[in-house]
Every structure is written in structure tokens, then in C-alpha cells.
Design a protein around this motif. Structure first.
Motif, PDB file in Angstrom:
ATOM      1  N   ALA B  16      29.386  -6.921 -24.263  1.00 33.78           N
ATOM      2  CA  ALA B  16      29.500  -7.156 -25.712  1.00 33.78           C
ATOM      3  C   ALA B  16      29.361  -5.812 -26.408  1.00 33.78           C
ATOM      4  O   ALA B  16      28.462  -5.032 -26.090  1.00 33.78           O
ATOM      5  N   ARG B  17      30.309  -5.521 -27.338  1.00 35.51           N
ATOM      6  CA  ARG B  17      30.204  -4.255 -28.085  1.00 35.51           C
ATOM      7  C   ARG B  17      30.016  -4.619 -29.550  1.00 35.51           C
ATOM      8  O   ARG B  17      30.830  -5.316 -30.146  1.00 35.51           O
ATOM      9  N   LEU B  18      28.863  -4.166 -30.106  1.00 35.10           N
ATOM     10  CA  LEU B  18      28.566  -4.430 -31.513  1.00 35.10           C
ATOM     11  C   LEU B  18      28.748  -3.139 -32.276  1.00 35.10           C
ATOM     12  O   LEU B  18      28.027  -2.159 -32.050  1.00 35.10           O
ATOM     13  N   TYR B  19      29.767  -3.128 -33.164  1.00 35.34           N
ATOM     14  CA  TYR B  19      30.037  -1.920 -33.952  1.00 35.34           C
ATOM     15  C   TYR B  19      29.213  -1.948 -35.212  1.00 35.34           C
ATOM     16  O   TYR B  19      29.214  -2.922 -35.950  1.00 35.34           O
ATOM     17  N   LEU B  20      28.483  -0.854 -35.451  1.00 36.76           N
ATOM     18  CA  LEU B  20      27.639  -0.781 -36.649  1.00 36.76           C
ATOM     19  C   LEU B  20      28.247   0.214 -37.613  1.00 36.76           C
ATOM     20  O   LEU B  20      28.619   1.323 -37.212  1.00 36.76           O
ATOM     21  N   ALA B  21      28.359  -0.147 -38.902  1.00 34.38           N
ATOM     22  CA  ALA B  21      28.907   0.776 -39.898  1.00 34.38           C
ATOM     23  C   ALA B  21      28.036   0.707 -41.135  1.00 34.38           C
ATOM     24  O   ALA B  21      27.724  -0.377 -41.631  1.00 34.38           O
ATOM     25  N   GLY B  22      27.599   1.886 -41.653  1.00 36.28           N
ATOM     26  CA  GLY B  22      26.764   1.927 -42.866  1.00 36.28           C
ATOM     27  C   GLY B  22      25.340   2.359 -42.535  1.00 36.28           C
ATOM     28  O   GLY B  22      25.138   3.313 -41.805  1.00 36.28           O
ATOM     29  N   ALA B  23      24.395   1.671 -43.086  1.00 33.22           N
ATOM     30  CA  ALA B  23      22.993   2.091 -42.924  1.00 33.22           C
ATOM     31  C   ALA B  23      22.191   0.969 -42.285  1.00 33.22           C
ATOM     32  O   ALA B  23      22.246  -0.164 -42.726  1.00 33.22           O
ATOM     33  N   LEU B  49      25.536  -0.986 -28.422  1.00 30.07           N
ATOM     34  CA  LEU B  49      25.542  -0.803 -29.870  1.00 30.07           C
ATOM     35  C   LEU B  49      26.396   0.416 -30.154  1.00 30.07           C
ATOM     36  O   LEU B  49      26.002   1.541 -29.822  1.00 30.07           O
ATOM     37  N   ASP B  50      27.550   0.207 -30.761  1.00 31.81           N
ATOM     38  CA  ASP B  50      28.459   1.335 -31.029  1.00 31.81           C
ATOM     39  C   ASP B  50      28.127   1.886 -32.396  1.00 31.81           C
ATOM     40  O   ASP B  50      28.254   1.201 -33.405  1.00 31.81           O
ATOM     41  N   MET B  51      27.649   3.145 -32.420  1.00 31.93           N
ATOM     42  CA  MET B  51      27.116   3.714 -33.668  1.00 31.93           C
ATOM     43  C   MET B  51      28.036   4.744 -34.265  1.00 31.93           C
ATOM     44  O   MET B  51      27.581   5.577 -35.053  1.00 31.93           O
ATOM     45  N   ARG B  52      29.317   4.698 -33.943  1.00 33.71           N
ATOM     46  CA  ARG B  52      30.209   5.766 -34.398  1.00 33.71           C
ATOM     47  C   ARG B  52      30.330   5.767 -35.925  1.00 33.71           C
ATOM     48  O   ARG B  52      30.557   6.810 -36.513  1.00 33.71           O
ATOM     49  N   ASP B  53      30.177   4.626 -36.566  1.00 35.17           N
ATOM     50  CA  ASP B  53      30.268   4.596 -38.027  1.00 35.17           C
ATOM     51  C   ASP B  53      28.911   4.379 -38.699  1.00 35.17           C
ATOM     52  O   ASP B  53      28.834   4.090 -39.882  1.00 35.17           O
ATOM     53  N   GLN B  77      19.193  -8.289 -18.903  1.00 35.70           N
ATOM     54  CA  GLN B  77      20.405  -7.736 -19.537  1.00 35.70           C
ATOM     55  C   GLN B  77      20.183  -6.258 -19.802  1.00 35.70           C
ATOM     56  O   GLN B  77      19.081  -5.731 -19.672  1.00 35.70           O
ATOM     57  N   ARG B  78      21.287  -5.588 -20.210  1.00 30.58           N
ATOM     58  CA  ARG B  78      21.141  -4.169 -20.562  1.00 30.58           C
ATOM     59  C   ARG B  78      21.538  -3.987 -22.012  1.00 30.58           C
ATOM     60  O   ARG B  78      22.495  -4.606 -22.481  1.00 30.58           O
ATOM     61  N   LEU B  79      20.785  -3.129 -22.725  1.00 29.88           N
ATOM     62  CA  LEU B  79      21.163  -2.768 -24.091  1.00 29.88           C
ATOM     63  C   LEU B  79      21.393  -1.272 -24.107  1.00 29.88           C
ATOM     64  O   LEU B  79      20.534  -0.504 -23.673  1.00 29.88           O
ATOM     65  N   ALA B  80      22.567  -0.874 -24.562  1.00 32.91           N
ATOM     66  CA  ALA B  80      22.909   0.550 -24.549  1.00 32.91           C
ATOM     67  C   ALA B  80      23.382   0.962 -25.922  1.00 32.91           C
ATOM     68  O   ALA B  80      23.718   0.128 -26.767  1.00 32.91           O
ATOM     69  N   ALA B  81      23.370   2.283 -26.186  1.00 33.02           N
ATOM     70  CA  ALA B  81      23.867   2.806 -27.450  1.00 33.02           C
ATOM     71  C   ALA B  81      24.956   3.812 -27.156  1.00 33.02           C
ATOM     72  O   ALA B  81      24.906   4.523 -26.155  1.00 33.02           O
ATOM     73  N   SER B  82      25.915   3.868 -28.048  1.00 31.26           N
ATOM     74  CA  SER B  82      26.952   4.862 -27.822  1.00 31.26           C
ATOM     75  C   SER B  82      27.388   5.472 -29.139  1.00 31.26           C
ATOM     76  O   SER B  82      27.141   4.912 -30.201  1.00 31.26           O
ATOM     77  N   HIS B  83      28.014   6.643 -29.021  1.00 31.38           N
ATOM     78  CA  HIS B  83      28.628   7.327 -30.171  1.00 31.38           C
ATOM     79  C   HIS B  83      27.645   7.577 -31.288  1.00 31.38           C
ATOM     80  O   HIS B  83      27.931   7.322 -32.455  1.00 31.38           O
ATOM     81  N   ARG B  84      26.439   8.102 -30.948  1.00 34.62           N
ATOM     82  CA  ARG B  84      25.476   8.372 -32.005  1.00 34.62           C
ATOM     83  C   ARG B  84      25.854   9.649 -32.717  1.00 34.62           C
ATOM     84  O   ARG B  84      26.181  10.649 -32.087  1.00 34.62           O
ATOM     85  N   PHE B 104      25.609   6.652 -24.443  1.00 34.66           N
ATOM     86  CA  PHE B 104      26.920   7.246 -24.108  1.00 34.66           C
ATOM     87  C   PHE B 104      27.449   8.008 -25.287  1.00 34.66           C
ATOM     88  O   PHE B 104      27.422   7.515 -26.426  1.00 34.66           O
ATOM     89  N   ALA B 105      27.883   9.214 -25.033  1.00 32.99           N
ATOM     90  CA  ALA B 105      28.360  10.062 -26.119  1.00 32.99           C
ATOM     91  C   ALA B 105      29.754   9.632 -26.551  1.00 32.99           C
ATOM     92  O   ALA B 105      30.114   9.729 -27.724  1.00 32.99           O
ATOM     93  N   ASN B 106      30.574   9.145 -25.594  1.00 35.50           N
ATOM     94  CA  ASN B 106      31.952   8.803 -25.961  1.00 35.50           C
ATOM     95  C   ASN B 106      32.446   7.619 -25.128  1.00 35.50           C
ATOM     96  O   ASN B 106      31.739   7.107 -24.262  1.00 35.50           O
ATOM     97  N   ASP B 107      33.694   7.227 -25.348  1.00 36.48           N
ATOM     98  CA  ASP B 107      34.259   6.060 -24.670  1.00 36.48           C
ATOM     99  C   ASP B 107      34.352   6.274 -23.169  1.00 36.48           C
ATOM    100  O   ASP B 107      34.178   5.353 -22.386  1.00 36.48           O
ATOM    101  N   GLN B 108      34.673   7.540 -22.785  1.00 37.50           N
ATOM    102  CA  GLN B 108      34.856   7.830 -21.367  1.00 37.50           C
ATOM    103  C   GLN B 108      33.566   7.527 -20.582  1.00 37.50           C
ATOM    104  O   GLN B 108      33.591   6.838 -19.576  1.00 37.50           O
TER     105      GLN B 108
END
Lengths: 784, 122
Positions: B16-23, B49-53, B77-84, B104-108
Motif C-alpha cells: 500500500a502506498r499512501l501519498y502525503l501532500a501538504g502539512a 508513506l510517500d512524502m514527496r509532496d 507488517q512493515r511501515l516504510a517512508a520514502s521520498h522525504r 527510501f530516497a527514490n522509486d528505484q
């Protein structure tokens, strides 16, 4: 026990009935007693008279007989045989005579011992005894001697006839004299007749004396010849009455008794128990005293027994009455008790409680009907009240919402505090009612600060609506002068103002560079100025209040301010506040306050004035809306400072961050910008959640920036709390199993600022956070 | 400032990828917590948790992530963060948050990780 009607009725009825019965019994007893005693007095007198008559007749008979024999002897002295014959006949033919003798005087008989034949009744016949044979010569015996020596017929004191009949008797002795040739009288014989005490006793027994009544006969010399004893007795009366105290009483009575005269006493006689009724008289010839003694107790015994019966009957009646009253009152009060239960239920709000059934048309039934009526009325009234309360709370809700909306129209919801480098401003509105007609506004356009304070005529909802209308027309005048702006506002408000509402206001524009204040007034009090520590009330040219007539002129007034000057704009709620004595707060007190507050911050000074007015009015309800706007032109410093207070509403974080973003502008690096926001959010979040303050309270945030440092100062009036020491602080770096949830904020505050300082100032927490703007390696050493 | 989220699930890879945008701050954290709970409740193996935005995160936001990570671990389960973004990463670092959390720093990097996870589970 609480006294029920039944018990009270029973008690009072029983008490009164028993009192009546008791009084009646007492009166009856008294009257009956008097009557009985009176009757007794009469009866006893009659009885005594009867007995005395009988006795006297008896005695007269004996006396007459004896005297007759003596008379015969005096005339003719018979032979011994004739004398014996005479005596025998006398005894035989006279029923009352027990015995008789004719004793010849000494010398009249041929015998040396004299001659004294004695005949007496024995069995059915007559017996003979010779009295000369006794041990004592008969002429020495009293029955002989008394009569012989006195020469008169006499009743001899009773005696026991020893040697004769051997019984108690008394004797009537009559001397018989003979007359010789010379005419001298010589005693010839003593003629006697005996009367047994038994016979006397029988007569006395005819007195009806009751159980304790005593009849008595006492001889001349005080020998009791007959009394209550069954047998004949003969005792000195002193023996019968051993009590010497009463002896005198009896002696007096006996002495008083005269033939044909009755002596009566009602006293304590010591012979029978209790009071006695005594009746006494003296017999004519014998000198004996005859009397009766009645015991009062005995006489009244029947009366007492009767009264006891009546008392018992009375008690029975009382008991029956108590039972009847009890039944009757229970019957009456049962519906009342049921009604009381129902009323309790009604009182607890159960208005559908059924009322007890009441039959008939008595008072209780009427009461139940009234209750029923009251219940219905109460229901209707409560329903009306509920309706009215609902309406009222809806109205209050609406008014409260209206207040929020009205306050939201004013800058910072009616309590403004602005700290800029070029000016400091503080303003407040205190409405007299939920909504009010006062207004203030300010806005900054370029280097020109526009501000206004106004007061709509009247108060409450109409004023609030007109205030909203006025406020909608009040925006920055642009290039127009305040006077022109006022004229425009006036024309706009005159339109569709059939109610002739009006607004007085002062509208001003301050040039922040030249510090020239240009203002126009529409019938509003002029601003007050504090210059060099002294209050000044500048003269102003004013136009009329706006909203009344179109095309009015509002002249501009110009005032040159200097750095450090303070300006006060207010509405008449300030100077026209009244106290209980009817005095006005007045411009004098206002000027005095302004002089006294020179050293204070605007917020302190403004709050001080509001409190001073409230203290002055002291208990008198606020009569008018109060609006106060303070403006200060600060002395120049190299610091740029901003301050703002925020109510602790749920959007306090968003509002404070928005403000921070606005006042920081583009002057800091994006990273510092973002991190300062983060720090402020953590601090405000802490205060919002944990200070214990509510939505009415505020948190003050100040930001000062100079070339080197940016300083955030946050103040709140919550409970004393040093977040740097007292705050929960999570241990960092633990793995997920041991990591703590929460307690992270303080780490962020410490890591993202260079200096943190907490102090408690009075009732306030004051947290100062510095962040250096010099981005050298050294200074960022503490920051990551 | 508000927070927008967008959820993309890949049931095949149990991701599951949860995209976060804002604050993600005090104001937005409670709603986000609920949302994240729902995501975890769906039971997928890897939750990113995708934090790119994401422009902004406060301690309140991190607290929610903390709590969720703990919960995920207990559920296997695993909880991970990416694109901080750098300043988000800085906040994570200051708080030494979740040293064992996959980041994870990026998609790769993320794809490599997901492939490795899949390979391991086969």
C-alpha cells in the motif's frame, strides 16, 4: 410520631370530654354529699327524738310504778306478807321492770338485818332473793343510800347485781316517808325497780346506725351503758376513748347536752375512722346522755360506689368515642393522605399521576377537585414555559451566534493587539449586551495606517445591525481625505434609514513616515493625546453624526505626532460610565488615567482603564458599549518587532502560523522559515493542550528580528509550566519496540533553536526562543 | 495548511502506498491517524508513506507514524517512508526516529526493496 388529625382529634375530644365528665361528677358528688349529709342530720335527729321518747316513756312508766308503791307504803305500812305480795305483783305485771324491792329503813324492821325482799323475773316466772343476806348491809348499798341520803327519787348509777340477779342493771329508788304524830317525817323504806341494761340496749338498737354508726347511752356519772357492742357492757367512757385529746371534745359535748336540746357535731371523733356526725341529747329524769355517731365515710359509701360506676361508664364512653372518632377521621383523612401522595408525585414532576377518587361534595372532595384543576393548569403552564424556554434559548443561541459573527467583523474578533516596527495598536470592544453598536477597525495600506472608532445610536440588535452596515462601508479611504470618506459614508447610510439610526465616529489616517495624523469626526469625542508624558485633548472641528442628513461636510483635522506619542480613541461608554451615586466617569478621570499609564504597555494600560471603569461603576450594570483604541508611535530602534495575541480556539495553531508566515515575509532563508514554524507549532500545541486555559484566554506571540537573531517570545497565563524541564521527553534512538510515543516536541524545540529560556512572570509563563541568523559552522554546531 | 492523501494499493505485491501532500501537523494529525489505521487494517504486508509532496511535519505527525509503526510491527507488517524532503528528513534525524524503519530516497530503492521482499516470501 407526627400528630395526625385522628390522634389530635382523639386527644382533644377525650381531654375535653373527660374534663366535662370530671367536673360534672365533682359537682354531682358535692351536691349529693351535701344532700345526703343533710338528710342524715334530719334523720338522725328524728331517730334520736324517737328513741328518747321511747326511753322516756319506758322510764316514766317504771318511775310512775315505783312512786305509786312508795306512795302506798307512805300512807299504810303493810305486813311483810303484804309487802312481798305487792312486790311480786309489781314485777309480774310490769313488763319493763326486771326486779323490785322494798327495803325497810333501819329500825323499821324487827329483824336485826332489816327487811329487803327482792323479786325478779327468771325464766317464765318470778324469783325471790333476800337482800339482807349479802356481805354488806343493804342500807349501805348505793341504790339505798343515794335515795335515803338525798330524800329524793333517783336513778342509781348502773351496777352489777352481785348476789341478786347477777346481771347489769340500773335501779330507780324512791324513798317512802311516814309522818309521826308530831308531824316529822321519817324514812320508812326505799322502793326500787330495776331496769336491765339489756333492756336499754334493746331500745338503743332501734337506732338505724349503719355498719359503722354507733348508738350510745352514758349515765350521769359517765358510765357507758350501751354502745355498738353486741353484749351489754358497762365501762367508764374514758376507757372507751383512750385518746386524751378527744376526751375534752366529748366532755364539752356531754356537758352541753340538756334535756330537750340536741347537740350536733360534725368532726373527727376518734371513735370511727374519718369524720363523724354526732348527735346527742340528755334524758329528762335519768340525766343519761343518749347519742349517735355516724361515720361520714360509711354514709357516703354508696354515693362513692355510685360515682365509681359513673366514672367507669364515662371511661367506657370515652373509649368508644375514641374508636368512633378514629374511624371517622380515618375515613375523612384517607383521601387526604392519598392526595398528599399524589401531590408528592406531582411535585416530582409526574404530572400524569391520577388523583384519588373523592365522593360527595364535602371539603375534601372540593380539595381534590381543586388539585385536579391545579394539575391541569400546571401542565398547561409547564408546557407554555417549555415553549417559552425553547424560544428563549433559541433566541439566546441566535444572539450568541450573532455576537460571534459581529465580533468576527472586527479585527481580531474585537480584541486587537498589533505590534509593528512603526506602530503599536491595542483595541477592545466591551458590549453592554450580547451584541452592541460600537465598532473599531484599522488597516494598513502601504505606509498609511487607517483606523476608526464609532458608536451607533441605541444598543442591542438594532444597533448591531446598523453597526454591521456601517462597518461594511468603512474601508481604507485610499487617496481621499478622512473627511471625504466620512461624507461618502454619511450619504451611504442616509439611504434607506427610515429609523433614523446614526453613527458617531472618528476616522483617521496616520502617515507612518511623516507621523502626520489626519482625522475627521462625525459628532464623536476627539482623540486624546499623550505627548511627553502629558495628556492633551486637541480641539477638533466636527461634522454631524452620520446617517441623518445627506451631503454634510466633515472637516479634516491635522495633528502632528512625535515618536513616543500615544493616541486614545474611545466611545462615550468610557467617559459616560455611571456609578451607583449617579456620577459620570468623565474626561477628567480619563485624562488622569492617561497620565498615569505612560510607563505601561498598551495592553496593560488599556486593561487598566477597563478595570478602572468597572471598579468605578461597582455593581451598576454597564449601561453602554465601551470601545477603546490605543495607538502608539514607538521611538525608533533597530529592532523590528511584531506581537499578536491569539485566542486558544481550535484554530489557534493555524492562525498563529499564518501570522508568523505573514510577519516573517521573505526575509529569512526557507529552511529557517520552515523550522521556526515547526518550533512555534510545538510551543503553541503544548499551551493549547496542557495550559488549562480556555477559548476566552489568549496566548501572546512576539517576534523580534534584528540583523543577527530572530527571537520568538510566547506568553500565556496558564498554570506554571516549564516545557524545557517539566515536559515529557521521550528517549531518542530506541528501536521500534522500545520507542515512546509522544514527548517529541521538546526535542524539536531544543534542536531547532540556539537558545531557550523559560521564566515565570507574575501569572504568566514566558518562553523565549532565539535562533541565530549567522550561518557559520560554529553557530550551527548545536543544530543539525 | 492542510494535508491531502492518496492511497494506491498493489494487492499482488501486498503493497500500500499512501501519498502525503501538504502539512502533517497538530491540526491534520488526528484525521491522518484514522486514515493510516484503515490502511494498516487492510492487512497488506508493506505500507509505504510517500512524502514527496509533504512540506511539513511536526512532532504530532511523527507521533502518529511512531504509533502506526509499532502497531504494524506487532501485526507482522512493515511501515516504510520514502521520498522525504531534506527538512522532513532533518526532523526525523533530530528525533532519531525509527532507526529500524525502512526509508527510501527514490522509486528505484523502493522497487528494489519490494522485489527483495517478494523474493524472500517466495
Amino acid at each position: 410520631m407526627t400528630a395526625s388529625i385522628a390522634s389530635r382529634l382523639i386527644l382533644s375530644l377525650t381531654l375535653s370530654a373527660s374534663t366535662i365528665i370530671a367536673i360534672a361528677l365533682l359537682v354531682d358528688y358535692r351536691l349529693s354529699r351535701e344532700e345526703i349529709l343533710e338528710r342524715l342530720r334530719v334523720d338522725s335527729r328524728l331517730t334520736v327524738v324517737d328513741v328518747v321518747q321511747d326511753l322516756e316513756r319506758l322510764l316514766r312508766g317504771i318511775e310512775g310504778n315505783t312512786r305509786f308503791i312508795a306512795g302506798i307504803l307512805a300512807r299504810r305500812q303493810g305486813s311483810e306478807e303484804e309487802i312481798a305480795q305487792l312486790l311480786q305483783e309489781a314485777v309480774l305485771h310490769h313488763d319493763d321492770v326486771f326486779g323490785a324491792t322494798i327495803a325497810l329503813a333501819r329500825g323499821q324492821s324487827a329483824h336485826p338485818n332489816g327487811f329487803a325482799p327482792y323479786y325478779f323475773k327468771q325464766g317464765g316466772g318470778v324469783a325471790y332473793s333476800d337482800l339482807t343476806e349479802g356481805p354488806v348491809p343493804y342500807w349501805q348499798r348505793p341504790w339505798f343510800d343515794d335515795a335515803a341520803s338525798s330524800g329524793e327519787p333517783r336513778w342509781v348509777e348502773p351496777y352489777f347485781d352481785a348476789g341478786g340477779a347477777e346481771i347489769y342493771m340500773t335501779t330507780f329508788s324512791v324513798p317512802a316517808f311516814t309522818t309521826d304524830d308530831q308531824g316529822d317525817q321519817r324514812l320508812y323504806a326505799i322502793v326500787t325497780a330495776d331496769l336491765t341494761l339489756e333492756e336499754l340496749h334493746r331500745y338503743l338498737k332501734r337506732l338505724e346506725l349503719g355498719q359503722h354508726g354507733i348508738g350510745f347511752l352514758v349515765s350521769r356519772e359517765g358510765l357507758v351503758m350501751s354502745s355498738d357492742a353486741d353484749t351489754v357492757e358497762m365501762r367508764p367512757w374514758q376507757e372507751v376513748l383512750p385518746e386524751s385529746q378527744r376526751q375534752q371534745f366529748w366532755l364539752d359535748m356531754v356537758n352541753e347536752a340538756e334535756p330537750g336540746k340536741h347537740t350536733a357535731r360534725h368532726s373527727d371523733c376518734a371513735v370511727v375512722a374519718g369524720p363523724c356526725i354526732i348527735h346527742m341529747t340528755r334524758l329528762q329524769h335519768s340525766g343519761w346522755v343518749l347519742g349517735v355517731i355516724y361515720s361520714e365515710r360509711d354514709v357516703l359509701a354508696e354515693l362513692r360506689a355510685y360515682e365509681y360506676k359513673v366514672i367507669a361508664l364515662g371511661l367506657l364512653c370515652l373509649a368508644v368515642m375514641a374508636v368512633v372518632v378514629n374511624l371517622l377521621t380515618r375515613r375523612i383523612t384517607r383521601p387526604l393522605s392519598a392526595l398528599a401522595l399524589s401531590a408528592d408525585q406531582l411535585g416530582e414532576g409526574h404530572l400524569d399521576t391520577p388523583l384519588p377518587q373523592a365522593r360527595g361534595g364535602d371539603e375534601v372532595a372540593r380539595l381534590v377537585q381543586s388539585f385536579g384543576h391545579m394539575k391541569e393548569e400546571l401542565k398547561r403552564h409547564i408546557s407554555d414555559l417549555e415553549q417559552a424556554t425553547a424560544n428563549r434559548s433559541r433566541m439566546e443561541g441566535e444572539l450568541s451566534a450573532a455576537r460571534d459573527i459581529q465580533m468576527a467583523m472586527l479585527p481580531q474578533s474585537g480584541r486587537a493587539s498589533e505590534h509593528c516596527a512603526d506602530f503599536l495598536l491595542w483595541a477592545t470592544v466591551e458590549s453592554a449586551r450580547t451584541v452592541g453598536g460600537d465598532l473599531f477597525t484599522y488597516s494598513l495600506q502601504g505606509r498609511k495606517l487607517f483606523f476608526a472608532v464609532g458608536d451607533v445610536s441605541d444598543k442591542g440588535v438594532p444597533a448591531a445591525l446598523f453597526m454591521a452596515r456601517s462597518l461594511s462601508h468603512l474601508q481604507h479611504p485610499g487617496n481621499r481625505s478622512p473627511g471625504q470618506k466620512l461624507a461618502e459614508l454619511n450619504n451611504a447610510l442616509v439611504e434607506r434609514n427610515s429609523n433614523c439610526m446614526f453613527v458617531t465616529l472618528v476616522l483617521a489616517v496616520l502617515d507612518l513616515d511623516s507621523l502626520e495624523l489626519r482625522y475627521a469626526s462625525a459628532g464623536h469625542p476627539p482623540p486624546l493625546l499623550l505627548h511627553e508624558g502629558r495628556s492633551i485633548c486637541p480641539l477638533q472641528e466636527s461634522g454631524p453624526a452620520t446617517g441623518l442628513a445627506r451631503d454634510q461636510a466633515f472637516p479634516d483635522n491635522v495633528l502632528q505626532l512625535s515618536p513616543g506619542d500615544r493616541l486614545v480613541l474611545y466611545t462615550d461608554g468610557v467617559d459616560e460610565a455611571f456609578n451607583s451615586a449617579g456620577e459620570m466617569f468623565g474626561t477628567g478621570r480619563l485624562a488622569a488615567w492617561l497620565d498615569s499609564c505612560a510607563g505601561q504597555s498598551l495592553a496593560e494600560a488599556g486593561q487598566g482603564l477597563i478595570e478602572a471603569i468597572s471598579h468605578f461603576a461597582e455593581g451598576v450594570a454597564q449601561s453602554d458599549d465601551i470601545t477603546l483604541l490605543l495607538l502608539e508611535v514607538p521611538r525608533p530602534t533597530n529592532q523590528r518587532g511584531h506581537q499578536r495575541s491569539f485566542h486558544l480556539t481550535p484554530d489557534v495553531i493555524a492562525a498563529s502560523l499564518d501570522w508568523l508566515v505573514a510577519v516573517l515575509g521573505p526575509q529569512l532563508a526557507p529552511e529557517a522559515h520552515s523550522e521556526l514554524q515547526l518550533v512555534l507549532e510545538e510551543v503553541i500545541t503544548n499551551i493549547y493542550k496542557y495550559s488549562g486555559l480556555g477559548e476566552q484566554d489568549t496566548v501572546s506571540v512576539a517576534l523580534t528580528i534584528d540583523d543577527e537573531t530572530v527571537r520568538l517570545t510566547v506568553r500565556d497565563a496558564g498554570r506554571a509550566f516549564n516545557p524545557l524541564q517539566d515536559g515529557r521527553r521521550a528517549a531518542l534512538g530506541a528501536d521500534i519496540d522500545h520507542a515512546e510515543i509522544g514527548g517529541l516536541g521538546v526535542h524539536l524545540i531544543e534542536q531547532l533553536t540556539d537558545r531557550q529560556h523559560y521564566r515565570r512572570e507574575g501569572d504568566e509563563n514566558c518562553l523565549e526562543l532565539d535562533r541565530s541568523l549567522i550561518t557559520t559552522e560554529d553557530s550551527t554546531g548545536t543544530r543539525s | 495548511m492542510k494535508l491531502d492523501t492518496r492511497l494506491v494499493t498493489d494487492p499482488d505485491r501486498s503493497v500500500a502506498r499512501l501519498y502525503l501532500a501538504g502539512a502533517l501537523n497538530t491540526d491534520t494529525a488526528p484525521a491522518f491517524e484514522q486514515e493510516l489505521q484503515q490502511v494498516l487494517a487492510s492487512g497488506l504486508q508493506v505500507n509505504v508513506l510517500d512524502m514527496r509532496d509533504l512540506d511539513y511535519i511536526s512532532s504530532a505527525g511523527l507521533r502518529v507514524i511512531f504509533k502506526a509503526a509499532k502497531q504494524a510491527r506487532e501485526a507482522g507488517q512493515r511501515l516504510a517512508a520514502s521520498h522525504r524532503k531534506p527538512h522532513i528528513e532533518k526532523v526525523f534525524e533530530i528525533l532519531k526516529a525509527l532507526p529500524d524503519m525502512a526509508v527510501f530516497a527514490n522509486d528505484q530503492e523502493l522497487d528494489d526493496y519490494l522485489d527483495a521482499m517478494q523474493a524472500r516470501s517466495r
